[in-house]
Design an enzyme around this catalytic site. Structure first.
Site: not given
Lengths: 360, 416
Positions: B243, B328, B352, B357, B376
């Site tokens: 990423i 994360r 994000d 969450e 997310h």
């Protein structure tokens, strides 16, 4: 006129910064006696107003009307260069040109010359140059942002945040989608370059495609002429309008053209407002004929308060500032001083000539 | 299977393929190269001088479907069967390329059972000797279930995780499982380009001041203001994996300078899209924070990275910095982040991912104007989870059956 035939006659901020110009050829053969049709309080012009100017160049006067240039001292010195940045310069420019037949060259600080466009200026004998290539990469950043704004549904993120609501939803990728660029000039090309890095397919449209060769441009997958507009509109997910405003492009993005779009299409305008039929655009946005629009330019600027554009949820509006970095106009003035003035006084070819027949 | 055995077996396979393929010389050539030396023929990347075999998948750059094609064209090249157990919720639609009865699985593979706990998998299944376990985050308490399933079915030799993150499986048992020689693979490289797009949007969101644009629109105010360019600015990437690299590729196309932080800096020394790379450690992190205009945190959540970006790191932030987290939540100290946003040490943040969450409704972050919150979902294209399952079905499953190297190996001890 001596010139390096391998160098492009157009300036591009990214390429030229990487390769600083070294080719002012030959000895100085004349003076540049400059008058500025500008606002004396415009701080972006400081490099011109306060100097230093290159060898053999002098600023005679700054003004906005013909009357500002009445002193006999100016008339005696026979100005030969006009630097224009004043927004209302269209008529004064012609008057000043008539008063000073000694003027050989007019340079505009902006890329758009529509603000001084007139039959008279395009028929005149003067060389006309502009600030093409100054703003392209900043506008390319805006173009990609506008695409992603809709792809990731930023308006939805904003709504959910305001409602303190956590809900996952699918996002779209730019990768694999198609960007259609109407007006594949310097700005268009800068956008194509970025779009390709994202993995988008790129379609371009140019007034004159005779000089375009696909082998030379890895960023554009297919190039259309003016007659290919409707096809380009129908194939694109994102459509960038980056043409100058000329008689040919006024109203180019018509009701009919818009009707060819995918219902998921997004139109982005960084050219000039009048290129799009604004009423048709508003209607298309209201009815869902297209998905959204991002507009940095509008037919009337500032946008009048009663315009429906303010209220449409699927429109990203910006006040014609998406190229307005702190230094952009100063950089443009610098370009005049550091690139074209030294060329002028040596009799070299000037960069960024405007095609008077085409109007840009 | 040792490399020598693979080559020996492969020679006859290669001849069989040559006969089969005949005219298709380019595919034939690439396949014969592959089968004569399966590891050394995998494409090497210029920036990874230490990798003798390049074993990671990248959705954009890797060839799709090679192994599937070989298997389909030449069934006799099957080295072993794949007998699959699926640890996932039954109604998890994203697994359909594997679980849907009408899905066509590669020749030589069978799905035995789907379930979320040991009792879903009858004891009699053991006699069928399942050897592959496919794990999806939709399985509740997966970190507890996984060791239990492995204990029940000791014939399993390969675990494939559908997602990129494996933190949802973290437990003391996991390294014990993989230390026994069981291979674990994941979905690294599936989501990278979508997330890279999000990063550039997040940077532009602040550079072009979208919040101000939206406010002015609401108030019908036309006020042209200065905006910033990304060109010439520095992006710091914490956790330079797939990423991170996809982000760097975009950022460098924008004309940004890219600096990165990773556990193995030598792997990125020749990377053309990364200008400077540091190893891990407090000092290096603070150095990166001090020189970056935009910081992207794309590190996985592991024992090492938990709480890594803490108050000390934020103290070192360059003025006007924008912080973006898409790895994360637990990698950053969320309280320290909030404090830095409030104090103005950070210009803004785009998040994000979060420690908890969904983000609790009473969390301060919801109220902060200079924070872009997304649930997310910035990699959640309509098809992404399906594609992740497809990767298993179309890429790794055929490789397993052909006895070829599996892509995207995971180190359970490291946690990623």
């Amino acid at each position: 006129m001596a010139s390096n035939s391998n160098e492009s006659i157009y300036w591009n901020r990214e390429n030229n910064s990487a390769h600083p110009s070294s080719s002012f050829n030959g000895p100085i053969i004349k003076e540049a006696r400059i008058i500025a049709l500008s606002d004396p309080n415009d701080s972006h012009n400081a490099p011109l107003y306060h100097g230093p100017l290159p060898e053999s160049a002098r600023l005679l006067k700054i003004g906005s009307h013909l009357d500002d240039f009445n002193e006999s001292s100016i008339i005696e010195q026979q100005p030969n260069v006009i630097f224009v940045s004043h927004p209302s310069a269209r008529d004064p420019l012609i008057q000043v040109l008539n008063k000073f037949p000694s003027v050989e060259w007019v340079h505009t600080r902006s890329a758009g010359v529509d603000f001084i466009a007139s039959d008279a200026i395009f028929a005149s004998h003067v060389q006309l140059t502009n600030a093409k290539g100054m703003f392209s990469s900043t506008l390319a950043e805006y173009c990609m942002m506008a695409c992603s704004y809709f792809a990731k549904d930023l308006p939805r993120l904003m709504r959910q945040k305001e409602a303190i609501h956590w809900e996952q939803y699918p996002v779209r990728e730019l990768r694999g989608s198609t960007l259609g660029i109407v007006g594949y000039g310097d700005i268009g090309r800068a956008c194509a370059k970025l779009a390709k890095a994202y993995g988008m397919k790129v379609l371009g449209l140019k007034r004159d495609i005779s000089s375009f060769r696909k082998e030379d441009d890895p960023h554009c997958d297919a190039m259309y002429g003016m007659d290919g507009l409707h096809e380009l509109m129908s194939l694109s997910d994102y459509i960038l309008i980056s043409t100058p405003l000329t008689n040919q492009t006024r109203g180019l993005i018509s009701r009919e053209a818009i009707s060819k779009c995918k219902s998921s299409a997004v139109i982005i305008n960084v050219g000039r407002g009048p290129i799009i039929d604004e009423d048709a655009l508003i209607e298309a946005l209201q009815k869902g004929v297209i998905h959204g629009a991002a507009l940095d330019v509008m037919t009337v600027e500032p946008l009048p308060k009663d315009s429906l554009l303010w209220q449409l949820d699927n429109v990203l509006l910006s006040p014609h500032n998406m190229d307005m970095t702190l230094t952009f106009m100063k950089e443009s003035t610098d370009f005049f001083i550091r690139e074209n003035l030294p060329r002028f006084v040596r009799g070299n070819q000037l960069l960024n000539p405007v095609n008077k027949a085409a109007g840009y | 299977m040792t490399a020598t055995t693979a080559v020996a077996m492969s020679t006859s396979t290669a001849r069989a393929l040559q006969r089969l393929l005949g005219r298709d010389t380019s595919l034939q050539l690439s396949l014969t190269r592959r089968f004569y030396s399966p590891t050394s023929s995998l494409p090497k990347k210029a920036w990874d001088p230490h990798a003798s075999e390049y074993k990671y998948w990248n959705r954009e750059e890797s060839k799709h479907g090679e192994a599937s094609y070989v298997l389909a064209m030449s069934p006799e090249s099957v080295q072993k069967e794949a007998r699959i157990l699926c640890l996932a919720a039954e109604d998890d639609d994203a697994n359909s390329p594997l679980t849907n009865p009408s899905s066509k699985l590669p020749f030589g593979s069978r799905l035995l059972k789907i379930g979320t706990q040991p009792t879903d998998f009858p004891d009699s299944l053991a006699s069928e000797r399942p050897n592959v376990l496919f794990v999806s985050p939709s399985c509740p308490h997966a970190r507890l279930q996984l060791p239990l399933i492995m204990h029940k079915f000791p014939t399993i030799e390969w675990i494939h995780v559908r997602s990129a993150g494996i933190d949802f499986l973290e437990s003391d048992e996991l390294p014990k499982i993989t230390n026994k020689g069981i291979i674990m693979t994941n979905a690294k490289g599936q989501f990278s380009s979508s997330l890279a797009e999000y990063v550039m949007l997040a940077c532009s969101y602040f550079a072009k001041n979208i919040p101000r644009l939206l406010q002015q629109k609401k108030a019908k105010v036309w006020n042209d203001f200065d905006i910033e360019e990304l060109r010439g600015k520095t992006m710091g990437i914490v956790g330079y994996g797939d990423i991170g690299r996809a982000t760097a590729k975009l950022a460098s196309n924008y004309g940004m300078k890219v600096v990165a932080l990773r556990r193995n800096p030598s792997k990125s020394e020749l990377d053309p899209v990364c200008d400077e790379v540091f190893g891990t450690g407090k000092q290096n992190l603070q150095k990166l924070m001090s020189i970056s205009d935009y910081v992207v945190c794309s590190a996985p959540s592991t024992v090492e990275t938990r709480g890594m970006v803490n108050a000390d790191a934020f103290k070192a932030s360059k003025p006007n910095q924008v912080f973006i987290n898409l790895g994360r939540g637990p990698v950053i100290d969320e309280d320290a982040l909030v404090a830095s946003l409030k104090s103005g040490a950070l210009k803004g943040a785009a998040l994000d991912v979060f420690a908890t969450e969904p983000l609790p409704t009473d969390h301060e972050l919801w109220d902060m104007d200079n924070v872009l919150i997304s649930p997310h979902n910035m990699d959640k294209t309509a098809t992404f989870m399906h594609e992740a399952t497809e990767f298993f079905v179309n890429e790794n499953l055929p490789r397993f059956i052909l006895g070829d190297t599996l892509l995207n190996p995971v180190d359970a001890t490291l946690g990623y």
